[in-house]
Write an enzyme that holds these catalytic residues in place. Sequence first.
Site, PDB file in Angstrom:
ATOM      1  CG  HIS A 161      -5.204  -2.812  -0.372  1.00  0.00           C
ATOM      2  ND1 HIS A 161      -4.533  -2.267  -1.445  1.00  0.00           N
ATOM      3  CD2 HIS A 161      -4.688  -2.186   0.730  1.00  0.00           C
ATOM      4  CE1 HIS A 161      -3.665  -1.367  -1.030  1.00  0.00           C
ATOM      5  NE2 HIS A 161      -3.739  -1.297   0.288  1.00  0.00           N
ATOM      6  CB  SER A 205      -0.965  -0.045   1.185  1.00  0.00           C
ATOM      7  OG  SER A 205      -1.997   0.887   1.042  1.00  0.00           O
ATOM      8  CG  ASP A 253      -6.086  -2.879  -4.327  1.00  0.00           C
ATOM      9  OD1 ASP A 253      -6.946  -2.030  -4.018  1.00  0.00           O
ATOM     10  OD2 ASP A 253      -4.926  -2.840  -3.911  1.00  0.00           O
TER      11      ASP A 253
END
Length: 725
Positions: free
Chosen positions: A665, A552, A633
């Site tokens: 994600h 991320s 995602d």
Amino acid sequence: MTIRAARFTPEVLLSAPRRSAGVPNANGSKVLYTVSTYSFAEHSGGSEVRVLDTATQESTVLTDAGGSEPNWIGDQVLMLVSGSNGTTDVLVGPTNDFANSNYTAGNIDASASSVKLAALEDGSYAIAFAALAKPDGSLYNAEKAPAPTSSGRLYRAMFVRHWDTWITPNRNAIFFAKLSRGSSNSTSGNSYAMSDPVNALKGTELESPVPPFGGTDHFDISTSGLIFVARDPDLNPATNTKMNVYYSRLTFSETTAPAPVNISVPGFDSAASSPVFSPNGMSAAFLKMRQNGYESDKNQIFIVPDVGRPDSIVPMLATADGIGQWDRSPSSIAWSHDGQTLYLLADDLGSVPLWSLSVNTGAGSRLPQLLAKQGSFNSIRPLSTGDVFVSGTSLVDNSAYYLVSPDATGIQRVVSSNSRNGTAFGLSRSQVSEVWWPGAANGTRIHAWVFKPSTFKENATYPLAYLIHGGPQSAWEDSWSTRWNPAVFAEQGYVVVAPNPTGSTGYGQAFTDAIQNQWGGLPYEDLVLGWEYISQNMNYIDTDRAVALGASYGGYMMNWIQGHDLGRVFKALVTHDGVFSMAGQMASEELYFPEREFGGPFWNNTENWLRWDPARFTHNWATPHLIIHSELDYRLTISEGLAAFHLLQDKGVESQFLTFPDENHWVLNRENSLLWHTVVLDWINAHVGLPKYSEQSSNGRALKREADMTSPQDEVVGGIRDLKL
């Protein structure tokens, strides 16, 4: 625990029993919990609902038939079990013979979750739960819904998808019902029967719990009714974070719900969470943020002394400028049994301790008091005895239950440790330490966790795994993770350093806020200073054999590092679901996030967005790089990962690309996660001179792939499709 690991490996991490937070009875003598298990040998798993006798430490299985959401209903247990055709059964039974004596108190014509109960004065119980509702307010049952004749979706406004799901007309709703004593199919003749559920949000255009992560922390019930949080219906959720707190006066005998009342908090226009009633149901407390569009603003505490007057609110620890006295951001609240104290969980210096705050403090000067700090707590359950039952984890323990006395600081008793404080995993607290170094901004100090191998020797040197957390407003904490677990890397032979640079939570709100317009600035400089600190002070680390990994925002930082000087000190990098191009963030459904971080919309602030764009520095990319990005995602779309990989390949930089079509994600499926760990460890180990993980274990060997450089070949081995060129 039925295992004892000689060495902590991804298989041990992923197959270890996963235990939920504990649900104690009134005096804490018994604790309900769920536990899930998985076998890589059989490629299957199971789940159980169990009860722990805290005096004898005996744990008993109540059901292994898919039960969930266990709650105490008097001295009996209520739980949800998936029924036929997409329905949910509400089962009730005694703990001493649940398997043979349980009965169905009600059936919900949908998939239900997030159960809460409240005892009513007539001996009955109010029950509330979350389920999807159709536009007309009725329960939505996915298995009974007619199949569409077309796959097309037409949208006329933003927020077309979120996290890993496309938005449909169906919305989360809170349903309530009454569990009354009376004749039923139980042999006792005095069992509970549930009335028809009523949608408390019908006709309101409100959605609660708020997807994708809202659950029981988004609503509460009591004798006086229902309190919940929901997004402001007049604002677009793609560009706003505002949530309101609502109260509905209920008697739990209604067939329709009264219109909820908005509990307005002037000047606080962002997210709200953790609404909770006091024990007598007459008061309530909740958390709220100020700045719309900023999901990492500081949570502040509010009390409604009389829910009959929801316009009368007491801000706790308030200041005239709205910032608040306490420089921590609580994430959860619970009332003490006597209703005189609030118990709080809030990040603090890389952990999540338990705090207490007197209800009578109001806007006064007495700050929350630290009650207990041991790892990271995640659940608070005050007991009738006055003690507090808390659940939590640590860097070496995946589940522990504790008893805390409000009259003394610290843990009163460890009720249960799922891994015997890590020994079942072959881990020890002695492997964990902390370091601090001066930060890039004046007066700041950067905290980092250090995790050493269990075989660590003072006179040896070890390669470095530099782990960068996501968020960016987040932190590495003294807590367990099945996705980024420092112990997994340490047990491969690395010393792991996990820093909390500028933007991290738990070090004061100003430190968190300072990352705005600084994505590749202060945090990067903090990491460079960390590298210098490691090189100069940690002589057991071989900095010539270092790798860096992140997901991320941490993945963004890997891409940023790759284009800057720090990228040249590492032998290999790993980016999981990271940002490649800032312009690509316009594809995210959470536009409020980059717009707040970079000072406004892309078209008005293009230069500011692109200032910290990793794609601007791809001419410097040279370090071997593994890119991981999954197709579901929707916050950081797969094009980000593909673009990074294509760039590396086009430049001739050694690189690999791993993707999962069914993951968001995060990588949650245990078989997928094992593959993730195998690919990651093979990649970094090969670049620092450690044995590949696929050559160390039976599961790893099953995933090993031999390269064929002579002709293209598409092969499926060990669950991975490997395109050999």
